[in-house]
Design a protein around this motif. Structure first.
Motif, PDB file in Angstrom:
ATOM      1  N   ASP A 198      15.058   4.156  -4.969  1.00  0.00           N
ATOM      2  CA  ASP A 198      13.491   4.556  -4.871  1.00  0.00           C
ATOM      3  C   ASP A 198      12.746   3.573  -4.240  1.00  0.00           C
ATOM      4  O   ASP A 198      11.540   3.380  -4.538  1.00  0.00           O
ATOM      5  N   CYS A 199      13.357   2.857  -3.228  1.00  0.00           N
ATOM      6  CA  CYS A 199      12.420   1.824  -2.391  1.00  0.00           C
ATOM      7  C   CYS A 199      11.682   2.836  -1.253  1.00  0.00           C
ATOM      8  O   CYS A 199      10.494   2.625  -1.182  1.00  0.00           O
ATOM      9  N   ILE A 200      12.290   3.956  -0.730  1.00  0.00           N
ATOM     10  CA  ILE A 200      11.282   4.569   0.385  1.00  0.00           C
ATOM     11  C   ILE A 200      11.399   6.004   0.232  1.00  0.00           C
ATOM     12  O   ILE A 200      12.608   6.484  -0.277  1.00  0.00           O
ATOM     13  N   LEU A 201      10.850   6.865   0.939  1.00  0.00           N
ATOM     14  CA  LEU A 201      11.218   8.294   1.153  1.00  0.00           C
ATOM     15  C   LEU A 201      11.477   8.308   3.035  1.00  0.00           C
ATOM     16  O   LEU A 201      10.673   7.770   3.677  1.00  0.00           O
ATOM     17  N   TYR A 202      12.739   9.045   3.286  1.00  0.00           N
ATOM     18  CA  TYR A 202      12.845   9.024   4.634  1.00  0.00           C
ATOM     19  C   TYR A 202      11.978  10.294   5.305  1.00  0.00           C
ATOM     20  O   TYR A 202      12.259  11.265   5.858  1.00  0.00           O
ATOM     21  N   ARG A 203      10.735   9.805   5.615  1.00  0.00           N
ATOM     22  CA  ARG A 203       9.719  10.410   6.261  1.00  0.00           C
ATOM     23  C   ARG A 203       8.947   9.501   7.147  1.00  0.00           C
ATOM     24  O   ARG A 203       8.995   8.465   6.701  1.00  0.00           O
ATOM     25  N   GLY A 204       8.106  10.086   8.053  1.00  0.00           N
ATOM     26  CA  GLY A 204       7.204   9.256   8.843  1.00  0.00           C
ATOM     27  C   GLY A 204       7.949   8.480   9.851  1.00  0.00           C
ATOM     28  O   GLY A 204       8.997   8.724  10.433  1.00  0.00           O
ATOM     29  N   ASP A 205       7.762   7.122   9.739  1.00  0.00           N
ATOM     30  CA  ASP A 205       8.592   5.883  10.369  1.00  0.00           C
ATOM     31  C   ASP A 205       9.718   5.913  10.071  1.00  0.00           C
ATOM     32  O   ASP A 205      10.944   5.631  11.093  1.00  0.00           O
ATOM     33  N   HIS A 206      10.223   6.193   8.859  1.00  0.00           N
ATOM     34  CA  HIS A 206      11.895   6.320   8.489  1.00  0.00           C
ATOM     35  C   HIS A 206      12.479   7.314   8.494  1.00  0.00           C
ATOM     36  O   HIS A 206      13.849   7.780   7.910  1.00  0.00           O
ATOM     37  N   HIS A 207      12.010   8.666   9.397  1.00  0.00           N
ATOM     38  CA  HIS A 207      12.623  10.085   9.323  1.00  0.00           C
ATOM     39  C   HIS A 207      14.150   9.933   9.934  1.00  0.00           C
ATOM     40  O   HIS A 207      14.696  10.463   9.265  1.00  0.00           O
ATOM     41  N   GLU A 208      14.231   9.274  10.668  1.00  0.00           N
ATOM     42  CA  GLU A 208      15.624   9.106  11.245  1.00  0.00           C
ATOM     43  C   GLU A 208      16.441   7.913  10.876  1.00  0.00           C
ATOM     44  O   GLU A 208      17.448   7.677  11.280  1.00  0.00           O
TER      45      GLU A 208
END
Length: 285
Positions: A198-208
């Motif tokens: 639950d650290c991050i969601l893979y969207r925006g800057d973390h999409h890839e």
């Protein structure tokens, strides 16, 4: 414009009113708003007026558009040398193009939903009085979620169930068609990959990204042999967008009134609802 504001008839009449009001307005950024809340006392742009009327409804007793230049327009027509308030369609179209583009999604969405409701009221099969097509689909998806049925199972069940019903029934032929029907309700969702911790969601800057930048945990599941299973997310967040749901709620005049009653409630310093407390102001900001 007294028709149901979800209908195409209302949309057409309201668009004609906005064009007329805009053509006769001295200041297009301050056109009087005829919604039930403003009652022609406040001035806004066409875009804001559209939103107000969509959510608050329009004044039912406002039949003569005297606050928007109707009287002036009629007087102008009576004089031979008076300047017409009507503008060429091409010029008027260019002025209103921006506003129409912004409202196009809302108008189309409303018409699609209205057609869905009309289609959903159809009997499950000719002569059926116990259930409608929409009711049957909702019950089916409830059972699917409750018992963990697969899409393939539901498709086979639909084909079998359809063969048992009389000709002319409204049962979809497969799970894909059933999902399309319910998808028009605006109750869709988005699947977003998430870090297993639950650290991050893979969207925006973390999409890839394939590894969490915080805890370095793999985005994808790792098999028993220690090999990363490409494309199989370790954790998925199901996001249900709130805006389409608000649109559906405000399309019903009765529900819209219940959702906005606290804004028009009696305010006399007495505490009748949490909205009467000073803390509520912090919620509204």
């Amino acid at each position: 414009m007294l028709a149901d504001r979800r209908s195409s008839r209302f949309q057409t009449g309201f668009e004609n009113f906005l064009k007329f009001a805009s053509a006769n307005a001295a200041d297009k950024s301050s056109i009087r708003c005829p919604c039930m809340k403003c009652c022609n006392h406040s001035g806004f742009t066409v875009v804001v007026i559209k939103d107000h009327v969509y959510f608050n409804g329009i004044m039912t007793n406002y039949k003569n558009w005297d606050c928007h230049g109707e009287a002036a327009a009629m007087e102008g027509d009576s004089g031979g040398d008076s300047e017409s308030v009507d503008k060429p369609e091409d010029i008027e179209g260019e002025e209103n193009k921006g506003e129409e583009d912004e409202d196009e999604e809302m108008s189309c969405d409303s018409d699609v939903f209205l057609r869905l409701v009309e289609d959903g009221d159809k009997a499950l099969y000719p002569g059926c009085t116990k259930s409608t097509k929409l009711n049957a689909l909702v019950e089916m998806f409830n059972l699917k979620a409750k018992h963990g049925m697969t899409d393939g199972y539901i498709s086979d069940w639909l084909m079998l169930f359809e063969s048992f019903l009389p000709d002319g029934n409204e049962i979809p032929c497969n799970i894909g068609e059933a999902k399309k029907t319910l998808g028009l309700l605006g109750m869709g969702y988005e699947k977003i990959h998430a870090c297993p911790n639950d650290c991050i969601l893979y969207r925006g800057d973390h999409h890839e990204a394939e590894v969490c930048p915080t805890c370095t945990t793999s985005r994808y599941k790792i098999g028993k042999n220690g090999v990363v299973r490409d494309g199989v997310a370790a954790k998925v967040l199901w996001y249900f967008p709130i805006i389409p749901r608000f649109k559906r709620m405000f399309q019903s005049p009765r529900t819209a009134k219940s959702l906005t009653w606290h804004g028009d409630r009696k305010k006399d310093g007495m505490m009748r609802h949490p909205a009467d407390s000073p803390t509520w102001k912090l919620v509204d900001t």
